[in-house]
Structure formats: structure tokens, C-alpha cells
Enzyme design. Sequence first.
Site, PDB file in Angstrom:
ATOM      1  N   LYS A   1      76.138  44.659  67.473  1.00 37.12           N
ATOM      2  CA  LYS A   1      75.543  43.837  68.702  1.00 37.12           C
ATOM      3  C   LYS A   1      75.187  42.740  68.484  1.00 37.12           C
ATOM      4  O   LYS A   1      74.622  42.209  67.224  1.00 37.12           O
ATOM      5  CB  LYS A   1      73.997  44.791  69.174  1.00 37.12           C
TER       6      LYS A   1
ATOM      7  N   LYS B   1      79.026  45.180  71.451  1.00 39.35           N
ATOM      8  CA  LYS B   1      78.542  44.605  72.680  1.00 39.35           C
ATOM      9  C   LYS B   1      78.205  43.262  72.281  1.00 39.35           C
ATOM     10  O   LYS B   1      77.662  42.726  71.090  1.00 39.35           O
ATOM     11  CB  LYS B   1      77.084  45.399  72.874  1.00 39.35           C
TER      12      LYS B   1
HETATM   13  C1  PBG Z   1      67.985  45.678  74.765  1.00 39.60           C
HETATM   14  C2  PBG Z   1      69.272  45.645  75.523  1.00 39.60           C
HETATM   15  C3  PBG Z   1      69.840  44.586  75.938  1.00 39.60           C
HETATM   16  C4  PBG Z   1      70.890  44.818  76.588  1.00 39.60           C
HETATM   17  C5  PBG Z   1      71.113  46.127  76.577  1.00 39.60           C
HETATM   18  N1  PBG Z   1      69.972  46.896  75.769  1.00 39.60           N
HETATM   19  C6  PBG Z   1      69.326  43.038  75.690  1.00 39.60           C
HETATM   20  C7  PBG Z   1      69.044  42.355  74.506  1.00 39.60           C
HETATM   21  O1  PBG Z   1      69.354  43.090  73.553  1.00 39.60           O
HETATM   22  O2  PBG Z   1      68.506  41.511  74.584  1.00 39.60           O
HETATM   23  C8  PBG Z   1      71.863  44.086  77.202  1.00 39.60           C
HETATM   24  C9  PBG Z   1      72.846  44.532  78.342  1.00 39.60           C
HETATM   25  C10 PBG Z   1      73.223  43.480  79.318  1.00 39.60           C
HETATM   26  O3  PBG Z   1      73.151  42.302  79.151  1.00 39.60           O
HETATM   27  O4  PBG Z   1      73.848  44.151  80.217  1.00 39.60           O
HETATM   28  N2  PBG Z   1      67.815  46.161  73.546  1.00 39.60           N
HETATM   29 ZN    ZN Z   2      65.545  45.988  73.105  1.00 41.16          ZN
END
Ligand code: PBG
Ligand code: ZN
Length: 327
Positions: free
Chosen positions: A197, A250
Site C-alpha cells: 500500500k 493499492k
Molecule cells: C484506511 C484506508 C484508506 C483507503 C482504504 N483504507 C485510506 C488511507 O490509507 O489513507 C483508501 C481507499 C480509497 O482511496 O479508495 N486504511
Molecule cells: Zn487506516
Amino acid sequence: MFPQRRMRRTRIRHIQPLLREIHLTKNDLVAPLFVDETISAPRPIDSMPGQFRYPINGIASIAADLWKRGLHAVLLFGIPKEKNPDACSAFNAEGVVQQAVRRIKAEVPGMVVITDVCACEYTDHGHCGIIGESRNGPDLLNDPSLELMNRIAISHAESGADIVAPSCMLDGMVGSLRAALDDEGYEEVLIMSYSTKFASALYGPFREAADSGFSFGDRTTYQIHCGNSRQALLESQMDADEGADILMVKPAGFYLDILAAVSELGLPVAAYQVSGEYSMIKCAAERGWLKEKETVLESLTCIKRAGADLIITYFAADVAGWLNEKQ
Ligand code: PBG
Ligand code: ZN
């Protein structure tokens, strides 16, 4: 004899479909859903046109609609009524996600229910776990946050979730969750780790959708910088070694090289087409600058081509509709 190989033969109009390599199907898609404990009617998300937060008592019928369209998996995010430094509403048996899972499972038992396991929607500071003083100033504390994730995941499993999806990028997160779930008798609950991520600007619109913006700092001490591909691969490799059932990359669209590499690790891979990817397409389409359906199908086909087995996308319901039309 020139040209001996005429590639255009393979693209003769009625031959083309026979030779297409990648076909999107409804089984590739996972629909994210936002469940909000504080509302009693669906509420549009301004930063993501066409997306809504749903009240707990409306979530089962939304899931039933998706099921009727031929979609078989949802990913739940909860917006609780209370936020605390320790995110205690995230592992409450009567919490928003826990209630939503039970209702969906009661109404649509075949639906694969995946839950986001993280604390950022439940903490008042908006970070993904427990914040404390580290050697280098205030930061997300790794090991104390693991304990919190275990409790959240167990409560989701208890409510009936099929797959838990830890998204906080802590070290040792998958191993710790696997042990905790097994300990409680949930060895059949899968772990889909947000294994790779990135710290991405493309999560912008999600902050409004899930009310998970942070009050200080950023997420770069736990999420990966976009320029680091060896680190990105190692993160997924480590989660595979710790027992993840499904890996994830992601965001998806900007990171297809990473997705292709992660798909070589031998586990199923999910790609998350995130909120920013959704809203970019949506807004350009609203202005007439892009054709929405063509752009969406192209983006998802390319994500599948790069190696995704599953695609988490806010377009899932639309795409299912388009795929149904075609038959
Ligand atoms: C939280 C999380 C996020 C997303 C999914 N779970 C945001 C982040 O990590 O700041 C992002 C999903 C999206 O932007 O569609 N952990
Ligand atoms: Zn989170």
C-alpha cells in the site's frame, strides 16, 4: 514476401472477439460499501459522485441489489458515531461494521463479505492505529496497534465476515492476525492483506467518504513511497510468508508494474482502484471530456491484464450492469 506476418488479420472485425486475451467478469469485482452509523437515509459522497454512505438498516438491501446484478463480494468500511484515541468502537460487537456484516449475511448468505481492518475511521486523530511518543516524535506505534487489529479482526470474524482485510501496513500484522484468528477458532476466515500500500494522494476523496482524515502528520511512516519498488515487493513477499491468503496492491492504475511483479509471488492478488482513480474518471466524464464506460472498462481491463485476480472498484455496480447488457 513482405509483410509475411500481417497482424491486422488478427484484428479483422469479426475475428477480434475470438482472440481477445483478457475478459472482465463479474467474479473479478469487489464493491466497496460505506456504512454510516449516524445516518438514517443514504447520503451522497460529494468527493465521489455516484457513491453513497448507507445507513445500517439500508445496507442489506444494497447488498441484495448487488447480488442481483451478479456481484459476489463487498468490502465494508464503517463510519462510527464515536471516535476515540484507542478506536474502541472498532471492535465493539454492536459496532457499525459488525452490525452491517450480520445484516448482509442474514439477507444474502452467499455474498462474500470482506471487512477493512483498520482504525483510522475510529480514532479521533485519524491515524490507522495507536499513536504515541516514539524515539522520533509522535507516530503510529507498531506493536500496540497489532493488538488492536487482532481485536477488530476477531470481532469482524465473530459477526460473520468471510475475509478480513488489514489495511494499516504494520510490521508483523498478518502473522499476528493469523495467530489470533486461529486461536479463536476462525481458521476458515481468510486474510486479504493490503500488503503493498503506497502513501498516495489518490486516497484524497476517500477521506471525505469514510471521514478518516488525519489531524497531524501523514501516513509516510507506515505506507510506501511511490518510488520504492523493491520495498513494495518485499512488503507483499513478507505478508505471503506470514500467511496472507490474498495479497493487494493499492492504488492500482498508477502501479501496474508493481501489480505485475506481485502477481508472480504465487498468491491471488487484489488490486484496489482507489477513490482518486474513481473520481478522476467520474469528473472528466461528467464534463464530457471522457467517455465513462469506455474509460472504466479500459482501466479495469488493464488492471486485470497486469495480473489482478480481483479488482476492488467503486465502479463495480456499473460494470456489472454493462456486462449484463452485453449478453
Ligand atoms: C484506511 C484506508 C484508506 C483507503 C482504504 N483504507 C485510506 C488511507 O490509507 O489513507 C483508501 C481507499 C480509497 O482511496 O479508495 N486504511
Ligand atoms: Zn487506516
